[in-house]
Design a protein around this motif. Structure first.
Motif, PDB file in Angstrom:
ATOM      1  N   ARG A   9     -20.724 -67.936 -49.088  1.00 11.37           N
ATOM      2  CA  ARG A   9     -20.250 -67.768 -47.707  1.00 11.37           C
ATOM      3  C   ARG A   9     -18.906 -68.448 -47.509  1.00 11.37           C
ATOM      4  NH1 ARG A   9     -23.162 -66.515 -43.336  1.00 11.37           N
ATOM      5  NH2 ARG A   9     -21.044 -66.141 -42.563  1.00 11.37           N
ATOM      6  N   PHE A  90     -14.951 -59.222 -46.276  1.00  8.66           N
ATOM      7  CA  PHE A  90     -16.182 -58.540 -45.891  1.00  8.66           C
ATOM      8  C   PHE A  90     -16.481 -57.418 -46.872  1.00  8.66           C
ATOM      9  CE2 PHE A  90     -17.292 -60.500 -41.978  1.00  8.66           C
ATOM     10  CZ  PHE A  90     -16.109 -60.887 -41.379  1.00  8.66           C
ATOM     11  N   GLN A 101     -20.424 -47.800 -41.464  1.00  9.83           N
ATOM     12  CA  GLN A 101     -20.581 -48.769 -42.542  1.00  9.83           C
ATOM     13  C   GLN A 101     -21.362 -49.980 -42.037  1.00  9.83           C
ATOM     14  OE1 GLN A 101     -16.645 -49.600 -44.080  1.00  9.83           O
ATOM     15  NE2 GLN A 101     -16.191 -47.425 -44.281  1.00  9.83           N
ATOM     16  N   PHE A 103     -22.125 -54.016 -42.666  1.00 10.16           N
ATOM     17  CA  PHE A 103     -21.354 -55.132 -43.211  1.00 10.16           C
ATOM     18  C   PHE A 103     -22.210 -56.341 -43.561  1.00 10.16           C
ATOM     19  CE2 PHE A 103     -16.845 -54.128 -42.721  1.00 10.16           C
ATOM     20  CZ  PHE A 103     -16.938 -52.948 -42.014  1.00 10.16           C
ATOM     21  N   GLY A 104     -21.757 -57.075 -44.584  1.00 17.88           N
ATOM     22  CA  GLY A 104     -22.264 -58.403 -44.826  1.00 17.88           C
ATOM     23  C   GLY A 104     -21.629 -59.398 -43.862  1.00 17.88           C
ATOM     24  N   ASP A 105     -22.046 -60.651 -43.960  1.00 19.80           N
ATOM     25  CA  ASP A 105     -21.567 -61.667 -43.018  1.00 19.80           C
ATOM     26  C   ASP A 105     -20.266 -62.319 -43.440  1.00 19.80           C
ATOM     27  OD1 ASP A 105     -24.878 -62.770 -41.991  1.00 19.80           O
ATOM     28  OD2 ASP A 105     -23.512 -61.295 -41.112  1.00 19.80           O
ATOM     29  N   GLY A 106     -19.709 -61.908 -44.564  1.00 20.42           N
ATOM     30  CA  GLY A 106     -18.377 -62.355 -44.944  1.00 20.42           C
ATOM     31  C   GLY A 106     -18.354 -63.574 -45.839  1.00 20.42           C
TER      32      GLY A 106
ATOM     33  N   LEU B  34     -14.923 -44.854 -34.255  1.00 21.67           N
ATOM     34  CA  LEU B  34     -16.073 -45.735 -34.154  1.00 21.67           C
ATOM     35  C   LEU B  34     -15.680 -47.017 -33.423  1.00 21.67           C
ATOM     36  CD1 LEU B  34     -15.693 -44.661 -37.370  1.00 21.67           C
ATOM     37  CD2 LEU B  34     -18.046 -45.459 -37.459  1.00 21.67           C
ATOM     38  N   TYR B  36     -17.003 -51.078 -33.264  1.00 26.55           N
ATOM     39  CA  TYR B  36     -17.816 -52.125 -33.859  1.00 26.55           C
ATOM     40  C   TYR B  36     -17.703 -53.371 -32.990  1.00 26.55           C
ATOM     41  CZ  TYR B  36     -18.625 -49.784 -38.356  1.00 26.55           C
ATOM     42  OH  TYR B  36     -19.026 -48.922 -39.344  1.00 26.55           O
ATOM     43  N   LYS B  38     -18.280 -57.665 -33.135  1.00 23.64           N
ATOM     44  CA  LYS B  38     -18.352 -58.743 -34.109  1.00 23.64           C
ATOM     45  C   LYS B  38     -18.514 -60.082 -33.406  1.00 23.64           C
ATOM     46  CE  LYS B  38     -15.974 -60.940 -37.950  1.00 23.64           C
ATOM     47  NZ  LYS B  38     -16.331 -62.269 -37.434  1.00 23.64           N
ATOM     48  N   ALA B  41     -18.613 -65.670 -37.304  1.00 20.84           N
ATOM     49  CA  ALA B  41     -19.345 -65.972 -38.542  1.00 20.84           C
ATOM     50  C   ALA B  41     -20.345 -64.884 -38.932  1.00 20.84           C
ATOM     51  CB  ALA B  41     -20.050 -67.326 -38.444  1.00 20.84           C
ATOM     52  N   GLU B  42     -20.183 -63.693 -38.374  1.00 17.27           N
ATOM     53  CA  GLU B  42     -21.017 -62.562 -38.776  1.00 17.27           C
ATOM     54  C   GLU B  42     -20.127 -61.374 -39.113  1.00 17.27           C
ATOM     55  OE1 GLU B  42     -24.784 -63.524 -35.778  1.00 17.27           O
ATOM     56  OE2 GLU B  42     -23.954 -61.507 -35.927  1.00 17.27           O
ATOM     57  N   GLY B  43     -20.694 -60.393 -39.801  1.00 11.52           N
ATOM     58  CA  GLY B  43     -19.948 -59.183 -40.063  1.00 11.52           C
ATOM     59  C   GLY B  43     -19.950 -58.259 -38.851  1.00 11.52           C
ATOM     60  N   PRO B  44     -19.011 -57.303 -38.815  1.00 12.30           N
ATOM     61  CA  PRO B  44     -19.016 -56.321 -37.722  1.00 12.30           C
ATOM     62  C   PRO B  44     -20.311 -55.505 -37.741  1.00 12.30           C
ATOM     63  CG  PRO B  44     -16.950 -56.251 -38.942  1.00 12.30           C
ATOM     64  CD  PRO B  44     -17.886 -57.101 -39.740  1.00 12.30           C
ATOM     65  N   PHE B  46     -21.982 -51.894 -36.242  1.00  8.40           N
ATOM     66  CA  PHE B  46     -21.679 -50.594 -35.654  1.00  8.40           C
ATOM     67  C   PHE B  46     -22.282 -50.471 -34.260  1.00  8.40           C
ATOM     68  CE2 PHE B  46     -20.881 -46.247 -35.125  1.00  8.40           C
ATOM     69  CZ  PHE B  46     -22.038 -45.610 -34.755  1.00  8.40           C
ATOM     70  N   PHE B  89     -13.877 -53.981 -32.273  1.00 10.61           N
ATOM     71  CA  PHE B  89     -12.901 -53.265 -33.084  1.00 10.61           C
ATOM     72  C   PHE B  89     -13.090 -51.770 -32.917  1.00 10.61           C
ATOM     73  CE2 PHE B  89     -11.107 -56.645 -35.606  1.00 10.61           C
ATOM     74  CZ  PHE B  89     -12.099 -57.600 -35.700  1.00 10.61           C
TER      75      PHE B  89
END
Lengths: 112, 113
Positions: A9, A90, A101, A103-106, B34, B36, B38, B41-44, B46, B89
């Motif tokens: 992470r 990401f 798509q 996504f993971g948490d980066g 699209l 998104y 966010k 500390a997390e991913g985007p 959908f 986004f």
């Protein structure tokens, strides 16, 4: 649990070092992506893969290498890290091109 | 040159009111859009999408409007809730981008209690 996981992470390293960011997905999605996110920019595509052993460059591929020997894994390697590669990275996957798509948490990568 | 632009870096809205987030694009070949969301500390994640054959798509509190002649899309959130505070986004794709997503820089939405 099903999903997409990134590791580590957080990572701090020095210029010139090699570093690999890992990405693993459990959905068996065909497509996988690597993005970087920097202030003032949206996500920028580094590399993507349409299937195992098929990879292609995105918008900002220089300085990065990817491989995809298995459908579920898509590691990203910085062969000789530079300060300009300090960013949040990401990983994402999707069933097919044009599908949303996931996504993971980066991974927050700092290069000193 | 940015093909997808979100010109407002941040937006503050009262809880319960409507939030409107805007996005402009320059490439007329984009045919899928699209949104998104966010959290830090997390991913985007959908949220909602729209194809260029439509001008509106609705999903609960979220509605996306597409104006192809103006190359403009917007996301409406009604009513806004505290959990909506996040960065939003917009992204677009089409034949020109090999159907890969081109992203805007994001708008930070703050919902005030």
């Amino acid at each position: 649990d099903a999903g997409i996981t990134q590791s580590p992470r957080y990572k701090i390293t020095e210029t010139g070092r090699q570093v690999t960011l890992m990405c693993h997905q459990t959905w068996s999605h065909s497509y996988m992506f690597w993005y970087r996110q920097d202030l003032g920019h949206g996500l920028r595509l580094i590399y993507y893969s349409a299937a195992a052993d098929i990879t292609d460059k995105g918008e900002v591929p220089d300085g990065y290498v990817v491989s995809r020997s298995k459908t579920e894994n898509f590691p990203l390697t910085l062969e000789s890290a530079t300060r300009s590669q300090t960013s949040v990275y990401f990983c994402a996957s999707s069933e097919s091109v044009g599908q949303p798509q996931h996504f993971g948490d980066g991974t927050r990568l700092s290069i000193l | 040159d940015q093909q997808v632009k979100q010109n407002s870096p941040s937006l503050s809205v009262q809880e319960g009111r409507i939030s409107i987030l805007n996005c402009d694009y320059t490439n007329s070949m984009f045919d899928y859009f699209l949104w998104y969301k966010k959290y830090p500390a997390e991913g985007p994640t959908f949220l909602i999408s729209i194809s260029s054959i439509k001008d509106k798509n609705e999903d609960g509190r979220f509605t996306v409007f597409l104006n192809k002649s103006a190359k403009h899309l917007s996301l409406h959130i009604v009513p806004s809730q505290p959990g909506d505070s996040a960065v939003y986004f917009c992204a677009a794709s089409g034949a020109d981008s090999n159907y890969q997503l081109i992203w805007g820089a994001g708008t930070k939405l703050i919902i005030k209690p």
